[in-house]
Write an enzyme that holds these catalytic residues in place. Structure first.
Site, PDB file in Angstrom:
ATOM      1  N   ARG A  50       0.776  -1.253  -0.102  1.00  0.00           N
ATOM      2  CA  ARG A  50      -0.094  -0.077  -0.006  1.00  0.00           C
ATOM      3  C   ARG A  50       0.876   1.188   0.151  1.00  0.00           C
ATOM      4  O   ARG A  50       0.455   2.142  -0.776  1.00  0.00           O
ATOM      5  CB  ARG A  50      -1.016  -0.066   1.171  1.00  0.00           C
ATOM      6  N   THR A  51       1.864   1.222   0.889  1.00  0.00           N
ATOM      7  CA  THR A  51       2.459   2.612   1.085  1.00  0.00           C
ATOM      8  C   THR A  51       3.344   2.625  -0.133  1.00  0.00           C
ATOM      9  O   THR A  51       3.182   3.958  -0.675  1.00  0.00           O
ATOM     10  CB  THR A  51       3.502   2.329   2.295  1.00  0.00           C
ATOM     11  N   LYS A  78      24.100  -6.139  -2.316  1.00  0.00           N
ATOM     12  CA  LYS A  78      25.329  -6.574  -2.483  1.00  0.00           C
ATOM     13  C   LYS A  78      25.942  -5.821  -1.435  1.00  0.00           C
ATOM     14  O   LYS A  78      27.250  -5.734  -1.338  1.00  0.00           O
ATOM     15  CB  LYS A  78      26.005  -6.015  -3.889  1.00  0.00           C
ATOM     16  N   ARG A 100      11.520   3.919   3.706  1.00  0.00           N
ATOM     17  CA  ARG A 100      11.020   2.937   4.639  1.00  0.00           C
ATOM     18  C   ARG A 100      12.288   2.107   5.136  1.00  0.00           C
ATOM     19  O   ARG A 100      12.990   1.542   4.147  1.00  0.00           O
ATOM     20  CB  ARG A 100       9.856   2.035   4.055  1.00  0.00           C
ATOM     21  N   HIS A 128       5.367   6.161  11.494  1.00  0.00           N
ATOM     22  CA  HIS A 128       4.619   6.048  10.211  1.00  0.00           C
ATOM     23  C   HIS A 128       3.772   7.102  10.131  1.00  0.00           C
ATOM     24  O   HIS A 128       2.536   6.927  10.163  1.00  0.00           O
ATOM     25  CB  HIS A 128       3.948   4.632  10.175  1.00  0.00           C
TER      26      HIS A 128
HETATM   27  C1  NCD Z   1       1.868  -1.095   8.390  1.00  0.00           C
HETATM   28  C2  NCD Z   1       3.512  -1.029   8.400  1.00  0.00           C
HETATM   29  O1  NCD Z   1       4.167  -1.068   7.309  1.00  0.00           O
HETATM   30  O2  NCD Z   1       4.019  -0.227   9.479  1.00  0.00           O
HETATM   31  N1  NCD Z   1       1.570  -1.505   7.012  1.00  0.00           N
HETATM   32  C3  NCD Z   1       1.194  -0.144   6.235  1.00  0.00           C
HETATM   33  O3  NCD Z   1       2.032   0.730   5.888  1.00  0.00           O
HETATM   34  N2  NCD Z   1       0.153  -0.220   5.508  1.00  0.00           N
HETATM   35  C4  NCD Z   1       1.560  -1.926   9.284  1.00  0.00           C
HETATM   36  C5  NCD Z   1       2.263  -3.322   9.427  1.00  0.00           C
HETATM   37  O4  NCD Z   1       2.889  -3.666   8.499  1.00  0.00           O
HETATM   38  O5  NCD Z   1       1.337  -4.119   9.976  1.00  0.00           O
END
Ligand code: NCD
Length: 306
Positions: A50-51, A78, A100, A128
């Site tokens: 999603r993100t 690598k 991320r 987040h």
């Molecule tokens: C979350 C994350 O990555 O922190 N997911 C997301 O961004 N939609 C929550 C999760 O991974 O459980």
């Protein structure tokens, strides 16, 4: 606001402005020229559906150029370090870097090695922020008729693996900015000590969700668990899983995804009439467009004035 690394970087006015522009952007189907000539780098050192997809689409809908890099398939495999990866890509002079990373503080490190605006798309169990913004946006649309002031009366129960959840930390802070009431519910092993300091209550009794307007379910983050925090996932599901019997009609259910059907959430709840899970995904696109616009356009306007 140069970067968006934590909800703590934002005032209530900042959040309100972002949600308002998300509401406007969400209404527009066509591609906008807003970020023409801007370069957005998307760096994902952890899994994401999603993100990552929504940031990429958000940047493209605003006409930015986008480079998306995942750790798998890049030179990170690598052994290239985060610092060297950033120094390399910074040579393209990106305007924004969405990152991320499993390590807390990785976005600050990226900020040190580039001049770009940094957006934290999740650092370890820390923060987040765009997830919290899209969750607030979803709540405001679904339960407050788009009126931010009405977030104040809302009661949200966040259930499950709070310990490993950056989503919970960001969301508690964001809800606190608007005076909403938040109760964290889960087994004592998954409720971090002292978390109340962020502006919430805690309960180890699953019936504490009954009073809430929204039940926000967290994923059991098995990849971050080094020890056994629960006897088994089956037992967790039996004691803490959100089933149709545990919620009442009209009580809204949210989950950031990815969901573990039959563990923290029953499939009938996830697909049920009170589930806002897909609305959250839709909100993600509009809110991330608003965040990129806020960082890349509003900032330039301020610089011109200065
Ligand atoms: C979350 C994350 O990555 O922190 N997911 C997301 O961004 N939609 C929550 C999760 O991974 O459980």
């Amino acid at each position: 606001m140069k970067h968006l690394i934590s909800i703590a970087d934002l005032t209530r006015d900042d959040v309100e402005r972002i949600l308002d522009s998300a509401a406007e952007l969400g209404e527009i189907d066509e591609k906008l020229p807003t970020l023409e000539g801007k370069l957005v780098l998307s760096l994902f050192f952890e899994a994401s559906t999603r993100t990552a997809s929504s940031f990429e689409l958000a940047a493209k809908k605003l006409s930015a150029d986008v480079i998306s890099l995942k750790a798998a398939g890049s030179s990170v495999e690598k052994g290239e370090s985060l610092k060297d990866t950033v120094l390399t890509l910074a040579a393209y002079e990106p305007h924004a870097i969405v990152v991320r990373h499993p390590q807390i503080g990785a976005p600050e490190l990226v900020a040190r090695y580039s001049n770009a605006a940094i957006v934290n798309a999740g650092d370890g169990r820390h923060q987040h922020p765009t997830q919290a913004l899209l969750d607030l946006f979803t709540m405001r649309e679904a339960l407050c008729s788009g009126d931010t002031a009405r977030l104040e009366g809302l009661h949200v129960a966040i259930v499950g693996d709070v310990l490993h959840s950056r989503v919970a930390r960001s969301l508690v802070q964001a809800l606190a900015l608007f005076g909403a009431r938040t109760t964290l519910v889960g087994p004592p092993t998954l409720l971090p000590r002292g978390i109340e300091a962020l502006g919430c209550e805690t309960s180890t009794d699953i019936t504490a969700i009954e009073a809430a307007d929204i039940v926000y379910v967290l994923r059991m983050q098995r990849e971050r668990m080094e020890a056994a925090y629960v006897p088994s996932l089956r037992e967790y599901a039996a004691r803490w899983g959100i089933t149709p019997e545990r919620i009442r009609p009209g009580q809204k259910v949210m989950h950031p995804g990815p969901i573990n059907r039959g563990v923290e959430i029953d499939g009938r709840v996830a697909d049920g009439p009170d589930s806002l899970i897909l609305a959250q995904v839709r909100s993600g696109l509009a809110v991330r467009m608003a965040v990129l616009q806020e960082l890349l356009v509003a900032r330039r306007a301020l610089e011109v004035v200065a």
